[in-house]
Scaffold this active site. Structure first.
Site, PDB file in Angstrom:
ATOM      1  N   LYS A  30       0.859  -1.188   0.000  1.00 43.69           N
ATOM      2  CA  LYS A  30       0.000   0.000   0.000  1.00 43.69           C
ATOM      3  C   LYS A  30       0.890   1.231   0.000  1.00 43.69           C
ATOM      4  O   LYS A  30       1.826   1.312   0.804  1.00 43.69           O
ATOM      5  CB  LYS A  30      -0.859  -0.045   1.261  1.00 43.69           C
ATOM      6  CG  LYS A  30      -1.757   1.123   1.488  1.00 43.69           C
ATOM      7  CD  LYS A  30      -2.665   0.799   2.699  1.00 43.69           C
ATOM      8  CE  LYS A  30      -3.258   2.035   3.295  1.00 43.69           C
ATOM      9  NZ  LYS A  30      -3.069   2.097   4.741  1.00 43.69           N
ATOM     10  N   HIS A  49      -4.652   3.011  14.944  1.00 39.50           N
ATOM     11  CA  HIS A  49      -5.026   1.623  14.598  1.00 39.50           C
ATOM     12  C   HIS A  49      -3.822   0.721  14.826  1.00 39.50           C
ATOM     13  O   HIS A  49      -2.696   1.200  14.964  1.00 39.50           O
ATOM     14  CB  HIS A  49      -5.463   1.517  13.128  1.00 39.50           C
ATOM     15  CG  HIS A  49      -4.340   1.746  12.157  1.00 39.50           C
ATOM     16  ND1 HIS A  49      -3.831   3.000  11.872  1.00 39.50           N
ATOM     17  CD2 HIS A  49      -3.585   0.874  11.428  1.00 39.50           C
ATOM     18  CE1 HIS A  49      -2.844   2.892  11.006  1.00 39.50           C
ATOM     19  NE2 HIS A  49      -2.653   1.601  10.725  1.00 39.50           N
ATOM     20  N   ASP A  51      -2.230  -2.753  12.755  1.00 44.65           N
ATOM     21  CA  ASP A  51      -2.429  -3.388  11.448  1.00 44.65           C
ATOM     22  C   ASP A  51      -3.042  -4.776  11.630  1.00 44.65           C
ATOM     23  O   ASP A  51      -2.687  -5.501  12.558  1.00 44.65           O
ATOM     24  CB  ASP A  51      -1.097  -3.483  10.697  1.00 44.65           C
ATOM     25  CG  ASP A  51      -0.544  -2.103  10.358  1.00 44.65           C
ATOM     26  OD1 ASP A  51      -1.328  -1.143  10.285  1.00 44.65           O
ATOM     27  OD2 ASP A  51       0.685  -1.991  10.166  1.00 44.65           O
ATOM     28  N   HIS A 106      -0.609   2.686  16.172  1.00 48.35           N
ATOM     29  CA  HIS A 106       0.081   3.817  15.546  1.00 48.35           C
ATOM     30  C   HIS A 106      -0.908   4.714  14.813  1.00 48.35           C
ATOM     31  O   HIS A 106      -2.054   4.330  14.591  1.00 48.35           O
ATOM     32  CB  HIS A 106       1.196   3.330  14.607  1.00 48.35           C
ATOM     33  CG  HIS A 106       0.761   2.332  13.571  1.00 48.35           C
ATOM     34  ND1 HIS A 106       0.466   1.016  13.871  1.00 48.35           N
ATOM     35  CD2 HIS A 106       0.532   2.450  12.244  1.00 48.35           C
ATOM     36  CE1 HIS A 106       0.120   0.377  12.771  1.00 48.35           C
ATOM     37  NE2 HIS A 106       0.135   1.223  11.766  1.00 48.35           N
TER      38      HIS A 106
HETATM   39  O1  LIG Z   1       2.358   6.150   6.632  1.00 44.14           O
HETATM   40  C1  LIG Z   1       2.811   5.509   7.584  1.00 44.14           C
HETATM   41  O2  LIG Z   1       3.930   5.720   8.055  1.00 44.14           O
HETATM   42  C2  LIG Z   1       1.997   4.431   8.226  1.00 44.14           C
HETATM   43  C3  LIG Z   1       0.898   3.898   7.364  1.00 44.14           C
HETATM   44  C4  LIG Z   1       0.046   2.901   8.069  1.00 44.14           C
HETATM   45  O3  LIG Z   1      -0.002   2.814   9.273  1.00 44.14           O
HETATM   46  C5  LIG Z   1      -0.779   1.964   7.286  1.00 44.14           C
HETATM   47  O4  LIG Z   1      -0.824   2.105   6.050  1.00 44.14           O
HETATM   48  O5  LIG Z   1      -1.374   1.057   7.901  1.00 44.14           O
HETATM   49 FE   LIG Z   2      -0.785   0.925   9.897  1.00 45.17          FE
END
Ligand SMILES: O=C(O)CCC(=O)C(=O)O
Ligand SMILES: [Fe+2]
Length: 186
Positions: A30, A49, A51, A106
């Site tokens: 992503k 959230h 992951d 995070h």
């Molecule tokens: O952009 C970021 O550093 C984290 C992105 C993130 O937490 C996610 O895509 O689940």
């Molecule tokens: Fe994330």
């Protein structure tokens, strides 16, 4: 797989079990783009959230701050280091390890003047497979399972049906509470 093998060893988990779970794993990439936002104090780039995947490998592409992890109730910035990869524990690994590993909560804040880019790669078990705490880590009644078993497909259906909401969405769905099954009606 190297990281997962080392994690299995650290957990004293049967390494064949880990290998089997991830032999046909899913890897989803992503790319996140956070445009500069003049109202940066009022909005978030990504809400708090954890992951859903087992392991996330994350590259902060440019050197704009933004990622924060929650440690002891406080948001701590993760400073970008050029070329460094961040490895995040996700909820699937918290469940597989029966809580021995804790997924990291995070969020991402935005910058008023500078854009930010990141690439996250989420590693999960095969979507058709069922998972729960590793069999080799469970030994009732001394080491009871803290989470139930579910197909990865249903687990992800639940995840995508909810807004990001701290660490609750996936873990509460799977958690066994007081002998009752986790909330999987929502
Ligand atoms: O952009 C970021 O550093 C984290 C992105 C993130 O937490 C996610 O895509 O689940
Ligand atoms: Fe994330």
């Amino acid at each position: 797989m190297i990281l997962l093998g080392k994690i299995a060893r650290a957990l004293k988990m049967d390494s064949d079990e880990m290998e089997e779970l991830f032999s046909d794993c899913s890897q989803i990439m992503k790319m996140n783009y956070y445009p500069p936002c003049p109202k940066s104090k009022q909005v978030l780039g990504i809400s708090p959230h954890s992951d859903a995947a087992a392991l996330t490998i994350l590259l902060q592409v440019n050197e704009t701050d933004g990622l924060q992890i929650r440690k002891d109730g406080k948001w701590v910035p993760v400073k970008p280091i050029p070329g460094a990869l961040i490895v995040n524990i996700g909820d699937m690994l918290e469940i597989l390890s029966n809580g021995a590993y804790s997924s990291i909560e995070h969020r991402v804040i935005v910058n008023p003047t500078i854009e930010r880019l990141s690439i996250a790669t989420f590693h999960s078990i095969n979507p058709d497979a069922e998972f729960g705490p590793a069999h080799s880590l469970i030994d009732p009644p001394h080491k009871p399972a803290l989470f139930r078993r579910e197909t990865a497909e249903k687990y992800y259906q639940n995840f995508f049906a909810h807004k990001l909401n701290g660490k609750t969405t996936n873990l509460d769905f799977m958690r066994i509470q007081n002998g009752l099954r986790g909330n999987h009606s929502s």
